[in-house]
Design a protein around this motif. Sequence first.
Motif, PDB file in Angstrom:
ATOM      1  N   UNK A 131      40.434  46.869  35.506  1.00  0.00           N
ATOM      2  CA  UNK A 131      40.084  47.742  34.466  1.00  0.00           C
ATOM      3  C   UNK A 131      40.226  46.488  33.110  1.00  0.00           C
ATOM      4  N   UNK A 132      41.351  45.645  32.960  1.00  0.00           N
ATOM      5  CA  UNK A 132      41.470  45.262  32.067  1.00  0.00           C
ATOM      6  C   UNK A 132      40.844  43.937  31.479  1.00  0.00           C
ATOM      7  N   UNK A 133      40.237  43.602  32.785  1.00  0.00           N
ATOM      8  CA  UNK A 133      39.336  42.371  32.750  1.00  0.00           C
ATOM      9  C   UNK A 133      40.121  41.047  33.093  1.00  0.00           C
ATOM     10  N   UNK A 134      41.285  41.351  33.718  1.00  0.00           N
ATOM     11  CA  UNK A 134      41.995  40.172  33.907  1.00  0.00           C
ATOM     12  C   UNK A 134      41.569  39.615  35.357  1.00  0.00           C
ATOM     13  N   UNK A 135      41.052  40.628  36.195  1.00  0.00           N
ATOM     14  CA  UNK A 135      40.511  40.036  37.540  1.00  0.00           C
ATOM     15  C   UNK A 135      39.254  40.335  37.586  1.00  0.00           C
ATOM     16  N   UNK A 136      37.978  39.321  37.440  1.00  0.00           N
ATOM     17  CA  UNK A 136      36.741  39.803  37.560  1.00  0.00           C
ATOM     18  C   UNK A 136      36.122  40.643  38.816  1.00  0.00           C
ATOM     19  N   UNK A 137      35.544  41.501  38.620  1.00  0.00           N
ATOM     20  CA  UNK A 137      34.697  42.198  39.830  1.00  0.00           C
ATOM     21  C   UNK A 137      33.526  42.690  39.549  1.00  0.00           C
ATOM     22  N   UNK A 138      32.994  42.911  40.661  1.00  0.00           N
ATOM     23  CA  UNK A 138      31.369  43.423  40.305  1.00  0.00           C
ATOM     24  C   UNK A 138      31.485  44.942  40.874  1.00  0.00           C
ATOM     25  N   UNK A 139      30.545  45.925  40.174  1.00  0.00           N
ATOM     26  CA  UNK A 139      30.302  47.117  40.850  1.00  0.00           C
ATOM     27  C   UNK A 139      29.180  47.298  41.603  1.00  0.00           C
ATOM     28  N   UNK A 140      29.238  47.897  42.884  1.00  0.00           N
ATOM     29  CA  UNK A 140      28.388  48.430  43.722  1.00  0.00           C
ATOM     30  C   UNK A 140      28.494  49.862  43.953  1.00  0.00           C
ATOM     31  N   UNK A 141      27.462  50.438  43.212  1.00  0.00           N
ATOM     32  CA  UNK A 141      27.853  51.990  43.201  1.00  0.00           C
ATOM     33  C   UNK A 141      29.010  52.203  42.582  1.00  0.00           C
TER      34      UNK A 141
ATOM     35  N   UNK B 209      31.961  51.621  44.052  1.00  0.00           N
ATOM     36  CA  UNK B 209      33.041  50.569  44.418  1.00  0.00           C
ATOM     37  C   UNK B 209      33.098  49.316  43.609  1.00  0.00           C
ATOM     38  N   UNK B 210      34.400  48.837  43.432  1.00  0.00           N
ATOM     39  CA  UNK B 210      34.476  47.637  42.668  1.00  0.00           C
ATOM     40  C   UNK B 210      34.977  46.481  43.763  1.00  0.00           C
ATOM     41  N   UNK B 211      34.408  45.347  43.841  1.00  0.00           N
ATOM     42  CA  UNK B 211      34.363  44.422  44.842  1.00  0.00           C
ATOM     43  C   UNK B 211      34.895  42.973  43.968  1.00  0.00           C
ATOM     44  N   UNK B 212      35.614  42.107  44.704  1.00  0.00           N
ATOM     45  CA  UNK B 212      36.046  41.045  43.926  1.00  0.00           C
ATOM     46  C   UNK B 212      35.462  39.919  44.877  1.00  0.00           C
ATOM     47  N   UNK B 213      35.109  38.897  44.360  1.00  0.00           N
ATOM     48  CA  UNK B 213      34.864  37.800  44.997  1.00  0.00           C
ATOM     49  C   UNK B 213      36.199  36.991  45.343  1.00  0.00           C
ATOM     50  N   UNK B 214      35.948  36.148  46.537  1.00  0.00           N
ATOM     51  CA  UNK B 214      37.347  35.580  46.858  1.00  0.00           C
ATOM     52  C   UNK B 214      37.337  34.362  45.905  1.00  0.00           C
ATOM     53  N   UNK B 215      36.659  33.621  45.636  1.00  0.00           N
ATOM     54  CA  UNK B 215      36.654  32.593  44.561  1.00  0.00           C
ATOM     55  C   UNK B 215      37.407  33.007  43.268  1.00  0.00           C
ATOM     56  N   UNK B 216      37.047  34.074  42.631  1.00  0.00           N
ATOM     57  CA  UNK B 216      37.703  34.677  41.635  1.00  0.00           C
ATOM     58  C   UNK B 216      39.120  35.409  41.856  1.00  0.00           C
ATOM     59  N   UNK B 217      39.420  35.673  43.030  1.00  0.00           N
ATOM     60  CA  UNK B 217      40.692  36.049  43.211  1.00  0.00           C
ATOM     61  C   UNK B 217      41.529  34.769  43.098  1.00  0.00           C
TER      62      UNK B 217
END
Length: 96
Positions: A58-68, A70-78
């Motif tokens: 939510x703070x934008x510190x960890x990028x994510x994508x929204x699918x419906x 749900x929030x999902x995180x790419x392994x590379x971003x983690x």
Amino acid sequence: MSNLNRRGSGNGYATAVGGFTFRSYGNHTMSDAPKILTIKEVACFLRVHRATISRLVGAGALPSIAVGSRRLVLEADLLTFIENRRSLAANSPKEG
């Protein structure tokens, strides 16, 4: 009987594994796809509560994508997030 079956499907092929079918066309396969993690999986990996990950997203510190919804995180971003945190910790002044 193997649970890995390939059969022709138009221009590409389909691979059935354990009841799931993955399609491949040209040079692109499912193994080319980036690994995508749920908030719960990220929380388990980092050994923190799901709410902590949701706050970081939510703070934008960890990028994510929204699918419906749900929030999902790419392994590379983690992995980038972890490396950035390590760099910050290494460069912060030491107490003592």
